[in-house]
Write an enzyme that holds these catalytic residues in place. Structure first.
Site, PDB file in Angstrom:
ATOM      1  N   HIS A   1       0.681   5.079   1.281  1.00  0.00           N
ATOM      2  CA  HIS A   1      -0.119   5.863   2.213  1.00  0.00           C
ATOM      3  C   HIS A   1       0.471   7.272   2.319  1.00  0.00           C
ATOM      4  O   HIS A   1       1.670   7.430   2.555  1.00  0.00           O
ATOM      5  CB  HIS A   1      -0.129   5.200   3.594  1.00  0.00           C
ATOM      6  CG  HIS A   1      -0.933   5.969   4.588  1.00  0.00           C
ATOM      7  ND1 HIS A   1      -2.312   5.945   4.589  1.00  0.00           N
ATOM      8  CD2 HIS A   1      -0.563   6.820   5.568  1.00  0.00           C
ATOM      9  CE1 HIS A   1      -2.750   6.762   5.551  1.00  0.00           C
ATOM     10  NE2 HIS A   1      -1.716   7.290   6.153  1.00  0.00           N
TER      11      HIS A   1
ATOM     12  N   ASN B   1       0.844  -1.198   0.000  1.00  0.00           N
ATOM     13  CA  ASN B   1       0.000   0.000   0.000  1.00  0.00           C
ATOM     14  C   ASN B   1       0.876   1.245   0.000  1.00  0.00           C
ATOM     15  O   ASN B   1       1.951   1.257   0.592  1.00  0.00           O
ATOM     16  CB  ASN B   1      -0.902   0.024   1.239  1.00  0.00           C
ATOM     17  CG  ASN B   1      -1.780   1.270   1.274  1.00  0.00           C
ATOM     18  OD1 ASN B   1      -2.362   1.657   0.259  1.00  0.00           O
ATOM     19  ND2 ASN B   1      -1.864   1.916   2.434  1.00  0.00           N
TER      20      ASN B   1
ATOM     21  N   SER C   1       4.489   6.941   2.704  1.00  0.00           N
ATOM     22  CA  SER C   1       5.048   5.657   3.132  1.00  0.00           C
ATOM     23  C   SER C   1       4.517   4.548   2.241  1.00  0.00           C
ATOM     24  O   SER C   1       3.341   4.557   1.874  1.00  0.00           O
ATOM     25  CB  SER C   1       4.627   5.340   4.581  1.00  0.00           C
ATOM     26  OG  SER C   1       4.967   6.391   5.461  1.00  0.00           O
TER      27      SER C   1
ATOM     28  N   ASP D   1      -2.825   0.396   8.049  1.00  0.00           N
ATOM     29  CA  ASP D   1      -1.654   1.259   7.837  1.00  0.00           C
ATOM     30  C   ASP D   1      -0.546   0.985   8.855  1.00  0.00           C
ATOM     31  O   ASP D   1       0.290   1.855   9.123  1.00  0.00           O
ATOM     32  CB  ASP D   1      -2.043   2.752   7.853  1.00  0.00           C
ATOM     33  CG  ASP D   1      -2.917   3.128   6.666  1.00  0.00           C
ATOM     34  OD1 ASP D   1      -2.734   2.544   5.594  1.00  0.00           O
ATOM     35  OD2 ASP D   1      -3.787   4.005   6.825  1.00  0.00           O
TER      36      ASP D   1
HETATM   37  N1  NHR Z   1      -6.590  -2.985   4.837  1.00  0.00           N
HETATM   38  C1  NHR Z   1      -5.823  -3.517   5.784  1.00  0.00           C
HETATM   39  N2  NHR Z   1      -6.265  -4.610   6.384  1.00  0.00           N
HETATM   40  N3  NHR Z   1      -4.649  -2.982   6.167  1.00  0.00           N
HETATM   41  C2  NHR Z   1      -4.213  -1.867   5.594  1.00  0.00           C
HETATM   42  O1  NHR Z   1      -3.056  -1.372   5.969  1.00  0.00           O
HETATM   43  C3  NHR Z   1      -4.978  -1.243   4.572  1.00  0.00           C
HETATM   44  C4  NHR Z   1      -6.192  -1.848   4.221  1.00  0.00           C
HETATM   45  C5  NHR Z   1      -7.011  -1.278   3.232  1.00  0.00           C
HETATM   46  C6  NHR Z   1      -6.650  -0.093   2.645  1.00  0.00           C
HETATM   47  C7  NHR Z   1      -5.147   1.876   2.432  1.00  0.00           C
HETATM   48  C8  NHR Z   1      -5.342   2.937   3.536  1.00  0.00           C
HETATM   49  C9  NHR Z   1      -4.568   4.218   3.239  1.00  0.00           C
HETATM   50  O2  NHR Z   1      -3.474   4.170   2.670  1.00  0.00           O
HETATM   51  C10 NHR Z   1      -5.461   0.530   3.004  1.00  0.00           C
HETATM   52  C11 NHR Z   1      -4.605  -0.039   3.957  1.00  0.00           C
HETATM   53  C12 NHR Z   1      -9.099   3.366   3.420  1.00  0.00           C
HETATM   54  C13 NHR Z   1      -9.383   3.721   4.719  1.00  0.00           C
HETATM   55  C14 NHR Z   1     -10.810   3.962   5.149  1.00  0.00           C
HETATM   56  O3  NHR Z   1     -11.054   4.466   6.232  1.00  0.00           O
HETATM   57  C15 NHR Z   1      -8.343   3.825   5.628  1.00  0.00           C
HETATM   58  C16 NHR Z   1      -7.050   3.554   5.223  1.00  0.00           C
HETATM   59  C17 NHR Z   1      -6.765   3.195   3.909  1.00  0.00           C
HETATM   60  C18 NHR Z   1      -7.789   3.099   3.005  1.00  0.00           C
HETATM   61  N4  NHR Z   1     -11.818   3.583   4.324  1.00  0.00           N
HETATM   62  C19 NHR Z   1     -13.237   3.705   4.584  1.00  0.00           C
HETATM   63  C20 NHR Z   1     -13.854   2.324   4.832  1.00  0.00           C
HETATM   64  O4  NHR Z   1     -14.911   2.298   5.507  1.00  0.00           O
HETATM   65  C21 NHR Z   1     -13.973   4.311   3.412  1.00  0.00           C
HETATM   66  C22 NHR Z   1     -13.491   5.686   3.086  1.00  0.00           C
HETATM   67  C23 NHR Z   1     -13.992   6.177   1.729  1.00  0.00           C
HETATM   68  O5  NHR Z   1     -14.593   5.406   0.966  1.00  0.00           O
HETATM   69  O6  NHR Z   1     -13.703   7.349   1.419  1.00  0.00           O
HETATM   70  O7  NHR Z   1     -13.368   1.307   4.320  1.00  0.00           O
HETATM   71  O8  NHR Z   1      -4.998   5.316   3.646  1.00  0.00           O
HETATM   72  C1  GAR Z   2      -2.699   9.066  -3.284  1.00  0.00           C
HETATM   73  O1  GAR Z   2      -2.265  10.234  -2.662  1.00  0.00           O
HETATM   74  C2  GAR Z   2      -2.608   7.916  -2.310  1.00  0.00           C
HETATM   75  O2  GAR Z   2      -1.497   7.961  -1.462  1.00  0.00           O
HETATM   76  C3  GAR Z   2      -3.857   8.130  -1.527  1.00  0.00           C
HETATM   77  O3  GAR Z   2      -4.839   8.532  -2.444  1.00  0.00           O
HETATM   78  C4  GAR Z   2      -4.207   9.146  -3.557  1.00  0.00           C
HETATM   79  C5  GAR Z   2      -4.595   8.391  -4.795  1.00  0.00           C
HETATM   80  O4  GAR Z   2      -4.153   9.054  -5.937  1.00  0.00           O
HETATM   81  N1  GAR Z   2      -4.246   6.921  -0.875  1.00  0.00           N
HETATM   82  C6  GAR Z   2      -5.035   6.902   0.162  1.00  0.00           C
HETATM   83  O5  GAR Z   2      -5.436   7.904   0.712  1.00  0.00           O
HETATM   84  C7  GAR Z   2      -5.426   5.518   0.584  1.00  0.00           C
HETATM   85  N2  GAR Z   2      -6.414   5.609   1.584  1.00  0.00           N
HETATM   86  P1  GAR Z   2      -4.192   8.324  -7.347  1.00  0.00           P
HETATM   87  O6  GAR Z   2      -5.535   7.620  -7.478  1.00  0.00           O
HETATM   88  O7  GAR Z   2      -4.070   9.460  -8.328  1.00  0.00           O
HETATM   89  O8  GAR Z   2      -3.034   7.361  -7.395  1.00  0.00           O
END
Ligand code: NHR
Ligand code: GAR
Length: 207
Positions: A103, A101, A130, A139
């Site tokens: 982040h 991922n 990261s 994360d």
């Molecule tokens: N899943 C696991 N188990 N572990 C991780 O480290 C993950 C993961 C799924 C996604 C990306 C992460 C980021 O880089 C990621 C890492 C979505 C949310 C979230 O709150 C949080 C972190 C990340 C991605 N999602 C909401 C949900 O209910 C929906 C938010 C929306 O749709 O806008 O899933 O940030």
């Molecule tokens: C990127 O900044 C990525 O790090 C972030 O969303 C953007 C996606 O851009 N990811 C998250 O916030 C995951 N929760 P992109 O679709 O243009 O690659």
């Protein structure tokens, strides 16, 4: 294969780099039917699928369906690139060590969403990106690489996000190339590069 939810600018950089690197993108899956990244993939003849989380009754049902499709594709690596759905422990453990991922924060700071605004609100002078192995701990998986950017006064979340995104575009293709060349793996909760455990912040990528 790459999982997206939105614009797919990181996907684009991964596609571009794949043409001159050691990996091939087998498929792109989006949980959002309108993600612009789907058009990017189609333009480059990468197969696409939509798995819309809204058509599932539960997170587990979504995760299961997604996992079954990924099993069919049988990728060596699953790359989350702006993928916005939290994945359950069963999904993550099924593909353990094979999910990356990107982040937009200097983890362990600011897991979850809204990272740019949170860094501004905290008065930070530095922010960044990261790349980590995905574990059930959101994360919280072992960090492979980080890139820093400065925060300037008067930055808005949008301006800061764009600065971080530039850095993302530089480092994600590098890390995927490392994985594809067999240099990078996850072992016992650590990120291993060239047979040595990386420090907690991973490799710092300058420039
Ligand atoms: N899943 C696991 N188990 N572990 C991780 O480290 C993950 C993961 C799924 C996604 C990306 C992460 C980021 O880089 C990621 C890492 C979505 C949310 C979230 O709150 C949080 C972190 C990340 C991605 N999602 C909401 C949900 O209910 C929906 C938010 C929306 O749709 O806008 O899933 O940030
Ligand atoms: C990127 O900044 C990525 O790090 C972030 O969303 C953007 C996606 O851009 N990811 C998250 O916030 C995951 N929760 P992109 O679709 O243009 O690659």
């Amino acid at each position: 294969m790459v999982l997206i939810s939105g614009s797919g600018s990181n996907l684009q950089k991964l596609i571009d780099a794949s043409l001159v690197s050691n990996y091939k993108i087998s498929a792109v899956i989006s949980n959002r039917p309108d993600a612009f990244g789907l058009q990017r993939a189609e333009r480059s003849n990468v197969p696409t699928r939509i798995v819309d989380h809204k058509s599932f009754e539960s997170r587990e049902a979504f995760d299961n369906f997604l996992a079954n499709i990924i099993d069919e594709i049988n990728p060596q690596l699953i790359v989350l690139a702006g993928f916005m759905r939290i994945l359950g422990g069963d999904f993550v453990n099924r593909f353990s060590g094979k999910i990356l991922n990107i982040h937009p924060s200097l983890l362990p700071k600011y897991p979850g969403i809204n990272t740019h605004q949170r860094a501004l609100d905290a008065g930070d002078t530095e922010h960044g990106v990261s790349i980590h192995f995905v574990t059930p701990d959101l994360d919280g998986g072992p960090i492979i690489a980080q890139g820093n950017v400065p925060i300037y006064k008067n930055d808005t979340a949008e301006v800061l996000a764009a600065r971080v995104l530039e850095k993302e575009h530089l480092i994600y293709p590098k890390v995927v190339t490392w994985f594809a060349s067999g240099r990078l793996r996850m072992h016992k909760g650590s990120a291993i590069m060239d047979n040595e455990a990386l420090p907690p912040c991973g490799v710092i990528i300058q420039s």
